[in-house]
Motif scaffolding. Sequence first.
Motif, PDB file in Angstrom:
ATOM      1  N   UNK A 180       0.867  -1.176   0.000  1.00  0.00           N
ATOM      2  CA  UNK A 180       0.000   0.000   0.000  1.00  0.00           C
ATOM      3  C   UNK A 180       0.908   1.230   0.000  1.00  0.00           C
ATOM      4  N   UNK A 181       0.698   2.124  -0.964  1.00  0.00           N
ATOM      5  CA  UNK A 181       1.552   3.312  -1.119  1.00  0.00           C
ATOM      6  C   UNK A 181       0.689   4.550  -0.950  1.00  0.00           C
ATOM      7  N   UNK A 182       1.169   5.486  -0.121  1.00  0.00           N
ATOM      8  CA  UNK A 182       0.444   6.735   0.138  1.00  0.00           C
ATOM      9  C   UNK A 182       1.399   7.902  -0.082  1.00  0.00           C
ATOM     10  N   UNK A 183       1.072   8.771  -1.040  1.00  0.00           N
ATOM     11  CA  UNK A 183       1.883   9.964  -1.329  1.00  0.00           C
ATOM     12  C   UNK A 183       1.223  11.142  -0.632  1.00  0.00           C
ATOM     13  N   UNK A 184       1.934  11.731   0.313  1.00  0.00           N
ATOM     14  CA  UNK A 184       1.372  12.841   1.090  1.00  0.00           C
ATOM     15  C   UNK A 184       2.472  13.859   1.380  1.00  0.00           C
ATOM     16  N   UNK A 185       2.320  15.068   0.833  1.00  0.00           N
ATOM     17  CA  UNK A 185       3.277  16.148   1.129  1.00  0.00           C
ATOM     18  C   UNK A 185       4.681  15.811   0.656  1.00  0.00           C
ATOM     19  N   UNK A 186       5.625  15.837   1.576  1.00  0.00           N
ATOM     20  CA  UNK A 186       7.039  15.601   1.247  1.00  0.00           C
ATOM     21  C   UNK A 186       7.481  14.170   1.528  1.00  0.00           C
ATOM     22  N   UNK A 187       6.548  13.264   1.789  1.00  0.00           N
ATOM     23  CA  UNK A 187       6.895  11.871   2.095  1.00  0.00           C
ATOM     24  C   UNK A 187       6.023  10.918   1.293  1.00  0.00           C
ATOM     25  N   UNK A 188       6.571   9.699   1.108  1.00  0.00           N
ATOM     26  CA  UNK A 188       5.827   8.596   0.489  1.00  0.00           C
ATOM     27  C   UNK A 188       5.844   7.443   1.483  1.00  0.00           C
TER      28      UNK A 188
END
Length: 382
Positions: A180-188
Amino acid sequence: MASSKTGDGVRATQTGKKMKKVKHEVDESDLLTVPDGWKEASFTKDDNPRGLLEESSFATLFPKYREAYLKECWPLVEKALGDAHIKATLDLIEGSISVCTTKKTYDPYAIVRARDLIKLLARSVPFEQAVRILQDDMACDIIKVGTLVRNRERFVKRRQRLIGPKGSTLKALELLTNCYVMVQGNTVSALGPFNGLKEVRKVVMDTMKNIHPIYNIKTLMIKQELSKDPDLRTQSWERFLPKFRHKNLAKRREPKKKSLKKEYTPFPPSQPESTVDKELATGEFFLRESVKKRKKMEGIKVKQAEALTKKQEERNKAFIPPKEKPLMKKTNKAPTENKLDIEAIKEKVKRAKTKRLGAPPVNPAPPTSTTRGKKKKNKHKG
């Protein structure tokens, strides 16, 4: 006889060494292959009945926009961590979450999983996905991508490239890596098995280095197909994998102002003339101070007069009327190439008059001989 016995003994020892080497190689190959369906035994209370000696704790901060969601799902978080005998506290004033072990905690690695859980919750991962980190075969990886690209606009474009149109690229990556991959702001944030996390990190880092994720996804698809074949497990897959070369087709930007290099000369440049040298050349050096001042003032007045005339000319330009273009009357000139035939037009007009109803013929044709003969016959009959 003795020599033959000794020879047989040497041969036997050599064959024994060879057999040991073969067995040793077989054992190593067996160790490398994991049998299908094998799972590591879970850590139970019987493995550590006395519990832990010291208390361990971890804390992390969360952004303001996550406060409402954490309030809502906090009872579920406490329940999930309570099964592992770990205490969790939510501090809304400081904006932090902390986890610590208790006297009943028997699994020493449970506190590390709890730390990963609160980190994922702080990075906008939903609770339904984040709670999977408490399983034995799950791990997580938080990749910091904010400092990899200096230009903010370029960073946003590359981050969007990782997500893809309507999240299609990210979904393909999740299906291939089982993560499960979540891209949020400056982090993955990535959550899944260890092998999948390794591939996710590689794809994310390559995307930030301006390598499109579709190339890595294509490689992962080929690897997935090759792994199904048992004969190819021990072979190298380099011949099957695509090799993408970097093609820098963009031309180098040339500067607007090109500085031309002067020809090299071993001699230094001549020394510039000083004001004294210039005055000596013109003869002003030997004049009096009053004469010098007078000449200087005259030069200043001349420059001022020139500047005044230029300004006056610029001001007067606004009052000068623009030159109007003369109005040209449109004249339909007869074409010289095709000359009109007047005689032909006259004949057409005459023909049109004869065709009109009730109009007398212009030139009546004389009666023919046949008509005269018929008239005479009619008179005689009468």
